[in-house]
Design a protein around this motif. Structure first.
Motif, PDB file in Angstrom:
ATOM      1  N   TYR A 268     -48.403 -19.140   0.211  1.00  0.00           N
ATOM      2  CA  TYR A 268     -49.293 -20.244   0.611  1.00  0.00           C
ATOM      3  C   TYR A 268     -49.600 -20.220   2.113  1.00  0.00           C
ATOM      4  CZ  TYR A 268     -47.910 -21.637  -4.055  1.00  0.00           C
ATOM      5  OH  TYR A 268     -47.684 -21.633  -5.411  1.00  0.00           O
TER       6      TYR A 268
ATOM      7  N   SER B 188     -25.472 -26.837 -16.125  1.00  0.00           N
ATOM      8  CA  SER B 188     -26.544 -26.774 -15.141  1.00  0.00           C
ATOM      9  C   SER B 188     -26.861 -28.188 -14.676  1.00  0.00           C
ATOM     10  CB  SER B 188     -27.777 -26.147 -15.805  1.00  0.00           C
ATOM     11  OG  SER B 188     -28.854 -26.113 -14.910  1.00  0.00           O
TER      12      SER B 188
ATOM     13  N   LEU C  76     -36.511 -19.513  -4.006  1.00  0.00           N
ATOM     14  CA  LEU C  76     -37.728 -19.410  -3.199  1.00  0.00           C
ATOM     15  C   LEU C  76     -38.504 -20.725  -3.224  1.00  0.00           C
ATOM     16  CD1 LEU C  76     -38.855 -15.837  -4.382  1.00  0.00           C
ATOM     17  CD2 LEU C  76     -37.510 -16.459  -2.359  1.00  0.00           C
TER      18      LEU C  76
ATOM     19  N   ALA D  50     -40.936 -14.339 -11.011  1.00  0.00           N
ATOM     20  CA  ALA D  50     -41.933 -13.417 -10.454  1.00  0.00           C
ATOM     21  C   ALA D  50     -43.131 -13.382 -11.392  1.00  0.00           C
ATOM     22  CB  ALA D  50     -41.336 -12.020 -10.296  1.00  0.00           C
ATOM     23  N   SER D  51     -44.335 -13.447 -10.783  1.00  0.00           N
ATOM     24  CA  SER D  51     -45.536 -13.353 -11.615  1.00  0.00           C
ATOM     25  C   SER D  51     -46.138 -11.953 -11.564  1.00  0.00           C
ATOM     26  CB  SER D  51     -46.564 -14.414 -11.194  1.00  0.00           C
ATOM     27  OG  SER D  51     -46.963 -14.212  -9.849  1.00  0.00           O
TER      28      SER D  51
ATOM     29  N   ASP E  68     -32.682 -14.891 -17.506  1.00  0.00           N
ATOM     30  CA  ASP E  68     -32.326 -16.295 -17.741  1.00  0.00           C
ATOM     31  C   ASP E  68     -33.461 -17.047 -18.437  1.00  0.00           C
ATOM     32  OD1 ASP E  68     -30.501 -18.642 -17.196  1.00  0.00           O
ATOM     33  OD2 ASP E  68     -32.315 -19.338 -16.180  1.00  0.00           O
TER      34      ASP E  68
ATOM     35  N   GLN F  42     -39.797 -22.259  -5.608  1.00  0.00           N
ATOM     36  CA  GLN F  42     -40.971 -22.082  -6.477  1.00  0.00           C
ATOM     37  C   GLN F  42     -42.142 -21.354  -5.795  1.00  0.00           C
ATOM     38  OE1 GLN F  42     -41.969 -24.946  -9.425  1.00  0.00           O
ATOM     39  NE2 GLN F  42     -40.622 -26.454  -8.490  1.00  0.00           N
ATOM     40  N   GLY F  43     -41.867 -20.643  -4.710  1.00  0.00           N
ATOM     41  CA  GLY F  43     -42.937 -19.905  -4.014  1.00  0.00           C
ATOM     42  C   GLY F  43     -43.186 -20.465  -2.626  1.00  0.00           C
TER      43      GLY F  43
ATOM     44  N   TRP G 178     -38.739 -19.218 -16.456  1.00  0.00           N
ATOM     45  CA  TRP G 178     -39.102 -20.628 -16.618  1.00  0.00           C
ATOM     46  C   TRP G 178     -40.606 -20.834 -16.805  1.00  0.00           C
ATOM     47  CZ3 TRP G 178     -39.195 -24.338 -11.831  1.00  0.00           C
ATOM     48  CH2 TRP G 178     -39.459 -25.647 -12.241  1.00  0.00           C
TER      49      TRP G 178
ATOM     50  N   GLY H 149     -35.599 -14.929 -13.836  1.00  0.00           N
ATOM     51  CA  GLY H 149     -35.712 -16.155 -14.625  1.00  0.00           C
ATOM     52  C   GLY H 149     -37.098 -16.241 -15.256  1.00  0.00           C
TER      53      GLY H 149
ATOM     54  N   ARG I  49     -48.672 -20.913  -8.709  1.00  0.00           N
ATOM     55  CA  ARG I  49     -48.074 -22.038  -9.452  1.00  0.00           C
ATOM     56  C   ARG I  49     -48.617 -23.376  -8.952  1.00  0.00           C
ATOM     57  NH1 ARG I  49     -41.638 -22.228 -10.389  1.00  0.00           N
ATOM     58  NH2 ARG I  49     -42.138 -20.136 -11.124  1.00  0.00           N
TER      59      ARG I  49
ATOM     60  N   HIS J  89     -27.988 -27.913 -20.170  1.00  0.00           N
ATOM     61  CA  HIS J  89     -29.022 -27.834 -19.142  1.00  0.00           C
ATOM     62  C   HIS J  89     -28.976 -28.972 -18.111  1.00  0.00           C
ATOM     63  CE1 HIS J  89     -33.370 -25.993 -18.939  1.00  0.00           C
ATOM     64  NE2 HIS J  89     -32.845 -26.086 -17.745  1.00  0.00           N
TER      65      HIS J  89
ATOM     66  N   ASN K 191     -43.125 -18.304 -15.837  1.00  0.00           N
ATOM     67  CA  ASN K 191     -43.959 -17.100 -15.769  1.00  0.00           C
ATOM     68  C   ASN K 191     -44.005 -16.326 -17.079  1.00  0.00           C
ATOM     69  OD1 ASN K 191     -42.525 -17.228 -12.733  1.00  0.00           O
ATOM     70  ND2 ASN K 191     -44.728 -16.940 -12.780  1.00  0.00           N
TER      71      ASN K 191
HETATM   72  N1  LIG Z   1     -31.419 -24.867 -14.800  1.00  0.00           N
HETATM   73  C1  LIG Z   1     -32.531 -25.444 -14.434  1.00  0.00           C
HETATM   74  O1  LIG Z   1     -32.705 -26.668 -14.532  1.00  0.00           O
HETATM   75  C2  LIG Z   1     -33.628 -24.578 -13.847  1.00  0.00           C
HETATM   76  C3  LIG Z   1     -34.770 -25.169 -13.273  1.00  0.00           C
HETATM   77  C4  LIG Z   1     -35.714 -24.327 -12.710  1.00  0.00           C
HETATM   78  C5  LIG Z   1     -35.543 -22.951 -12.742  1.00  0.00           C
HETATM   79  N2  LIG Z   1     -34.443 -22.402 -13.341  1.00  0.00           N
HETATM   80  C6  LIG Z   1     -34.241 -20.930 -13.425  1.00  0.00           C
HETATM   81  O2  LIG Z   1     -34.537 -20.330 -12.172  1.00  0.00           O
HETATM   82  C7  LIG Z   1     -35.575 -19.350 -12.346  1.00  0.00           C
HETATM   83  C8  LIG Z   1     -36.414 -19.229 -11.113  1.00  0.00           C
HETATM   84  O3  LIG Z   1     -37.098 -20.441 -10.876  1.00  0.00           O
HETATM   85  P1  LIG Z   1     -38.472 -20.404 -10.084  1.00  0.00           P
HETATM   86  O4  LIG Z   1     -39.480 -19.608 -10.835  1.00  0.00           O
HETATM   87  O5  LIG Z   1     -38.807 -21.780  -9.672  1.00  0.00           O
HETATM   88  O6  LIG Z   1     -37.971 -19.542  -8.817  1.00  0.00           O
HETATM   89  P2  LIG Z   1     -38.455 -19.126  -7.411  1.00  0.00           P
HETATM   90  O7  LIG Z   1     -37.951 -17.744  -7.327  1.00  0.00           O
HETATM   91  O8  LIG Z   1     -38.030 -20.127  -6.401  1.00  0.00           O
HETATM   92  O9  LIG Z   1     -40.066 -19.149  -7.455  1.00  0.00           O
HETATM   93  C9  LIG Z   1     -40.763 -18.188  -8.177  1.00  0.00           C
HETATM   94  C10 LIG Z   1     -42.221 -18.179  -7.764  1.00  0.00           C
HETATM   95  O10 LIG Z   1     -42.332 -17.796  -6.399  1.00  0.00           O
HETATM   96  C11 LIG Z   1     -43.416 -16.917  -6.213  1.00  0.00           C
HETATM   97  N3  LIG Z   1     -42.870 -15.629  -5.735  1.00  0.00           N
HETATM   98  C12 LIG Z   1     -41.760 -14.977  -6.170  1.00  0.00           C
HETATM   99  N4  LIG Z   1     -41.542 -13.873  -5.447  1.00  0.00           N
HETATM  100  C13 LIG Z   1     -42.536 -13.811  -4.526  1.00  0.00           C
HETATM  101  C14 LIG Z   1     -42.843 -12.904  -3.495  1.00  0.00           C
HETATM  102  N5  LIG Z   1     -42.082 -11.839  -3.235  1.00  0.00           N
HETATM  103  N6  LIG Z   1     -43.952 -13.135  -2.738  1.00  0.00           N
HETATM  104  C15 LIG Z   1     -44.745 -14.224  -2.964  1.00  0.00           C
HETATM  105  N7  LIG Z   1     -44.491 -15.128  -3.948  1.00  0.00           N
HETATM  106  C16 LIG Z   1     -43.385 -14.918  -4.709  1.00  0.00           C
HETATM  107  C17 LIG Z   1     -44.112 -16.783  -7.553  1.00  0.00           C
HETATM  108  O11 LIG Z   1     -45.133 -17.773  -7.575  1.00  0.00           O
HETATM  109  P3  LIG Z   1     -46.524 -17.569  -8.364  1.00  0.00           P
HETATM  110  O12 LIG Z   1     -46.161 -17.823  -9.804  1.00  0.00           O
HETATM  111  O13 LIG Z   1     -47.386 -18.611  -7.757  1.00  0.00           O
HETATM  112  O14 LIG Z   1     -46.965 -16.164  -8.129  1.00  0.00           O
HETATM  113  C18 LIG Z   1     -43.004 -17.116  -8.516  1.00  0.00           C
HETATM  114  O15 LIG Z   1     -43.467 -17.599  -9.754  1.00  0.00           O
HETATM  115  C19 LIG Z   1     -36.327 -19.866 -13.570  1.00  0.00           C
HETATM  116  O16 LIG Z   1     -37.107 -18.874 -14.171  1.00  0.00           O
HETATM  117  C20 LIG Z   1     -35.181 -20.296 -14.426  1.00  0.00           C
HETATM  118  O17 LIG Z   1     -34.582 -19.164 -15.027  1.00  0.00           O
HETATM  119  C21 LIG Z   1     -33.479 -23.206 -13.877  1.00  0.00           C
END
Ligand SMILES: NC(=O)c1ccc[n+]([C@@H]2O[C@H](COP(=O)([O-])OP(=O)(O)OC[C@H]3O[C@@H](n4cnc5c(N)ncnc54)[C@H](OP(=O)(O)O)[C@@H]3O)[C@@H](O)[C@H]2O)c1
Length: 339
Positions: A236, A171, A227, A302-303, A64, A229-230, A36, A34, A245, A141, A38
């Motif tokens: 952390y 969504s 995850l 993923a960042s 996505d 959001q991390g 969003w 995704g 983030r 959305h 990054n």
């Molecule tokens: N439909 C909707 O309303 C909606 C809303 C939100 C999201 N989404 C979709 O869902 C996707 C994912 O959302 P999200 O970015 O919040 O997801 P997430 O996977 O819960 O969190 C991602 C964040 O977790 C950290 N991370 C990921 N893998 C890691 C690892 N192996 N070790 C340590 N930290 C890790 C990173 O933080 P750091 O950036 O701090 O490194 C990364 O930016 C979005 O990109 C979007 O496509 C949809």
């Protein structure tokens, strides 16, 4: 083709157990990327290219997006559009790209909500930023209670009938409105293929009806923020890194959430369970979210390529025993570290 052109790794599909979205013909990788927060305009384009290349090399065929991803809004589609144009267009038929409209995007009465005017104009804008003739999935959305659902679903059906989207989804819709949306689309000759809700160990609302609705309708679930959001990673464990983030100006994650004592306690408990399985917390959180057959894919952010690689390694250890699930339930409490 220049000598530094991107070439996918050989055999990159071999180790990915693609999953069917409900009763549709669409297969998705268990873990999708995704964009969003990054892939905004301020992110280094080389890092983003590396993340996308590595994802595709590891069998991630689904990316996505949404009209408003950035910041600024629209910039994630532009960043990904540049990568597509330079490196991935020869592989376009091997890739599933989704986008969405529903949150505020531009000024005035036609840049937000669920009207036909907003959705179809936004889809055209997304296609332009992505440099594409069609997206694979177009989502509404979020619910818009002020627009008749017939009009919103009519716009999604029109996108399919005109070839600008191959599949459609919703969504952040309630189970009831998801059923209603599916019925309306069916009358228009279009299937609802996906629902995209949030789902993680700390956000379990889909267990209260949406999973059953997905089974009943034969739709797939693309679970976002698995995850949290991390928060469900080791990011952390010892403070708040400058590059994270929570330390950024993102309004969706704050230092206050990281410092929540219940969060700290539960994340330590979950980490112990993960470590006993030889996994990281992030890997346990992804295996857990994907344990339901209705969850077709987990949409992960993923960042760095390192985070992405670690997340995809989850696929080597997906089975969870009943004892492990019971132990997880003690710490996987809905509402943990909510804003
Ligand atoms: N439909 C909707 O309303 C909606 C809303 C939100 C999201 N989404 C979709 O869902 C996707 C994912 O959302 P999200 O970015 O919040 O997801 P997430 O996977 O819960 O969190 C991602 C964040 O977790 C950290 N991370 C990921 N893998 C890691 C690892 N192996 N070790 C340590 N930290 C890790 C990173 O933080 P750091 O950036 O701090 O490194 C990364 O930016 C979005 O990109 C979007 O496509 C949809």
């Amino acid at each position: 083709m220049s000598k530094d052109a991107y070439h996918p790794a050989p055999y990159h599909y071999d180790s990915t157990p693609y999953r069917r979205a409900g009763a549709s013909g669409l297969l998705l990788p268990p873990i999708s990327l995704g964009m969003w927060q990054n892939f905004g305009g301020d992110r280094d384009p080389r890092t983003l290219s590396h993340i996308v290349h590595r994802a595709f090399d590891l069998g991630v065929t689904h990316f996505d997006l949404a009209n408003n991803y950035g910041p600024p809004a629209g910039s994630a589609e532009k960043q990904f559009g540049r990568i597509l144009k330079r490196d991935l267009m020869p592989y376009r038929d091997e890739i599933i790209i989704s986008t969405k409209a529903g949150f505020p995007m531009w000024e005035g009465p036609y840049g937000d909500g669920g009207s036909r005017k907003y959705l179809l104009a936004s889809l055209d804008q997304s296609l332009k930023r992505l440099g594409l003739e069609y997206v694979d999935v177009f989502y509404h959305h979020r619910e818009d209670p002020e627009t008749p659902l017939e009009e919103t679903m009519g716009a999604l059906a029109h996108a399919v009938h005109t070839g600008k989207a191959l599949y459609v989804g919703v969504s952040n819709y309630s189970p009831e409105n998801t059923r209603h949306a599916a019925r309306i689309l069916n009358r228009m000759g279009v299937d609802l293929t996906l629902h995209q809700p949030s789902y993680s160990m700390f956000n379990r609302h889909i267990e209260n009806g949406l999973l059953e609705t997905a089974t009943e309708l034969g739709i797939g679930i693309a679970a976002f923020s698995p995850l949290q959001q991390g928060l469900l990673t080791n990011r952390y464990m010892s403070g708040v890194p400058q590059s994270s983030r929570a330390a950024s100006s993102s309004p969706s994650l704050s230092v206050k959430q990281v410092n929540d004592p219940d969060y700290q306690h539960r994340v330590r408990g979950l980490t112990e369970i993960a470590n006993a399985r030889g996994q990281s917390l992030a890997q346990l959180a992804l295996a857990w979210a994907l344990r339901h057959p209705q969850v077709t894919t987990a949409l992960v952010g993923a960042s760095s390529t390192h985070q992405l690689e670690q997340n995809i390694s989850t696929l080597k250890n997906m089975e969870l025993s009943d004892d492990e699930l019971t132990a997880i339930d003690e710490f996987a409490v809905d509402g943990t570290a909510a804003r």
